[in-house]
Design an enzyme around this catalytic site. Structure first.
Site, PDB file in Angstrom:
ATOM      1  N   ALA A   1     -25.990 -10.553 -26.469  1.00 45.92           N
ATOM      2  CA  ALA A   1     -24.759  -9.756 -26.557  1.00 45.92           C
ATOM      3  C   ALA A   1     -24.279  -9.216 -25.216  1.00 45.92           C
ATOM      4  CB  ALA A   1     -24.872  -8.613 -27.568  1.00 45.92           C
ATOM      5  N   ALA A   2     -24.889  -9.650 -24.101  1.00 44.47           N
ATOM      6  CA  ALA A   2     -24.396  -9.191 -22.784  1.00 44.47           C
ATOM      7  C   ALA A   2     -22.962  -9.679 -22.572  1.00 44.47           C
ATOM      8  CB  ALA A   2     -25.307  -9.713 -21.673  1.00 44.47           C
ATOM      9  N   GLY A   3     -22.708 -10.941 -22.930  1.00 45.33           N
ATOM     10  CA  GLY A   3     -21.346 -11.486 -22.790  1.00 45.33           C
ATOM     11  C   GLY A   3     -20.366 -10.752 -23.706  1.00 45.33           C
ATOM     12  N   ASP A   4     -20.819 -10.402 -24.891  1.00 47.20           N
ATOM     13  CA  ASP A   4     -19.945  -9.684 -25.832  1.00 47.20           C
ATOM     14  C   ASP A   4     -19.626  -8.280 -25.310  1.00 47.20           C
ATOM     15  OD1 ASP A   4     -20.159 -11.889 -27.538  1.00 47.20           O
ATOM     16  OD2 ASP A   4     -21.944 -11.061 -28.510  1.00 47.20           O
TER      17      ASP A   4
ATOM     18  N   ASP B   1     -28.537 -10.670 -37.436  1.00 43.15           N
ATOM     19  CA  ASP B   1     -29.423 -11.316 -36.459  1.00 43.15           C
ATOM     20  C   ASP B   1     -30.875 -11.103 -36.889  1.00 43.15           C
ATOM     21  OD1 ASP B   1     -27.152 -11.909 -35.039  1.00 43.15           O
ATOM     22  OD2 ASP B   1     -27.602 -10.592 -33.331  1.00 43.15           O
TER      23      ASP B   1
HETATM   24  O1  RIB Z   1     -23.530 -13.259 -28.561  1.00 38.57           O
HETATM   25  C1  RIB Z   1     -24.650 -12.816 -29.264  1.00 38.57           C
HETATM   26  C2  RIB Z   1     -24.507 -13.136 -30.722  1.00 38.57           C
HETATM   27  O2  RIB Z   1     -24.503 -14.532 -30.887  1.00 38.57           O
HETATM   28  C3  RIB Z   1     -25.620 -12.651 -31.602  1.00 38.57           C
HETATM   29  O3  RIB Z   1     -25.430 -11.336 -32.050  1.00 38.57           O
HETATM   30  C4  RIB Z   1     -25.666 -13.681 -32.710  1.00 38.57           C
HETATM   31  O4  RIB Z   1     -25.218 -13.197 -33.935  1.00 38.57           O
HETATM   32  C5  RIB Z   1     -24.813 -14.837 -32.223  1.00 38.57           C
HETATM   33  O5  RIB Z   1     -23.629 -14.890 -32.894  1.00 38.57           O
END
Ligand code: RIB
Length: 306
Positions: free
Chosen positions: A249-252, A13
């Site tokens: 990355a909150a969803g992740d 990123d």
């Molecule tokens: O969900 C966030 C991610 O989306 C980031 O880390 C970026 O790499 C994109 O894939």
């Protein structure tokens, strides 16, 4: 031992914080460039590992310096990287990210090696899949590889969780292979073809997806929490109000937290409440993987909500 397998993307990123998003054709000044480990697949792997799950990652990086760094970073979280292949003919996936003063982001992806993750890469990880309970998938790798991984996981008896991000159409065949679909409101709108403006319309749109064969839909609603929609029930699980630094990355973090909580035997509703805490805490810090909270932090916030 392996609880969760993630078949997905790894990105470098490239992030700049700005006071506001530039208009088309406009140049604005931002802060210094930050290079941060990201990618929806790798972020979800880190999130599940930080919540105590045994995680294996399947994916590809390029033969450049970013690739090696992304693999080393996953190792620091004890993610099994033996099936993250270094592809000498590709660049590592890159996400160019701009984060504004409210913590909102805009992201442009260059898939690089992520676009070359193949069904054979998944087959190579069959022993890990056979031992695992959950497969996590997103849409930053080719659709045929996502479908192949879902089909193999179903044959091995795993629960398949699909995060349809970035949004793209889901085929009827893939819908039928997915146990839990986790879209945000934008993705839900695209997949259902229905407007999603509030919890009621999200429930209606998610119901339309159930009719296409997916078993359970969990709609992430930001600080409003998440909406669980299945054939049996519709439940709104409220979220946490936090100070927003960066929503990347909150969803992740939510999805990794959800999978880890399910592996630990929590009920779906409790796992969603836990995942809401994992997602909320990620918003309070800058960057993708560095913002993902550890189990102690998430448990502390979760216990306040019970
Ligand atoms: O969900 C966030 C991610 O989306 C980031 O880390 C970026 O790499 C994109 O894939």
């Amino acid at each position: 031992m392996c609880d969760i397998v993630v078949v997905g993307s790894l990105n470098a990123d490239l992030v700049v914080q700005v006071p506001r998003f530039p208009a088309p054709g406009e140049t604005i000044q931002g802060r210094d460039l930050a290079t941060i480990p990201g990618g929806k697949g790798a972020n979800q792997a880190v999130a599940a590992a930080r919540q105590g799950a045994d995680v294996a990652m399947v994916g590809r990086v390029g033969g450049d310096a970013f690739g090696g760094r992304l693999i080393e970073n996953l190792k620091t979280y004890d993610v099994d990287t033996r099936h993250v292949r270094t592809d000498p003919d590709a660049a590592t996936g890159t996400a160019v990210i701009v984060v504004d003063a409210r913590g909102e982001n805009s992201i442009v992806l260059s898939p690089g090696a992520n676009g070359r993750v193949a069904p054979a890469d998944v087959d190579a990880a069959t022993p890990q899949l056979a031992a695992a309970k959950i497969l996590l998938l997103q849409f930053e790798i080719p659709p045929e590889t996502v479908r192949h991984a879902a089909a193999l996981a179903k044959r091995k008896g795993l629960q398949v969780i699909l995060n349809p991000a970035p949004a793209r159409a889901v085929t009827p065949e893939l819908f039928a292979l997915v146990d839990i679909l986790v879209p945000n409101e934008t993705e839900l709108q695209l997949l259902s073809g229905q407007p999603v403006t509030d919890t009621a319309s999200a429930g209606k749109a998610a119901g339309a997806l159930l009719a296409r064969g997916v078993k359970t839909v969990i709609v992430t609603l930001g600080e409003q929490g998440a909406l669980l929609v299945s054939h049996e029930l519709v439940v709104h699980v409220p979220g946490q109000r936090v100070e927003v630094v960066d929503t990347t990355a909150a969803g992740d973090s939510f999805i990794g937290g959800l999978a880890a909580a399910l592996v630990r035997g929590r009920s779906l509703e409790k796992a969603i409440a836990y995942a809401n805490c994992a997602g909320a805490l990620a918003v309070t810090k800058f960057g993708a993987q560095p913002s993902i909270p550890g189990a102690d932090e998430v448990e502390a916030l979760y216990s306040q909500t019970r």
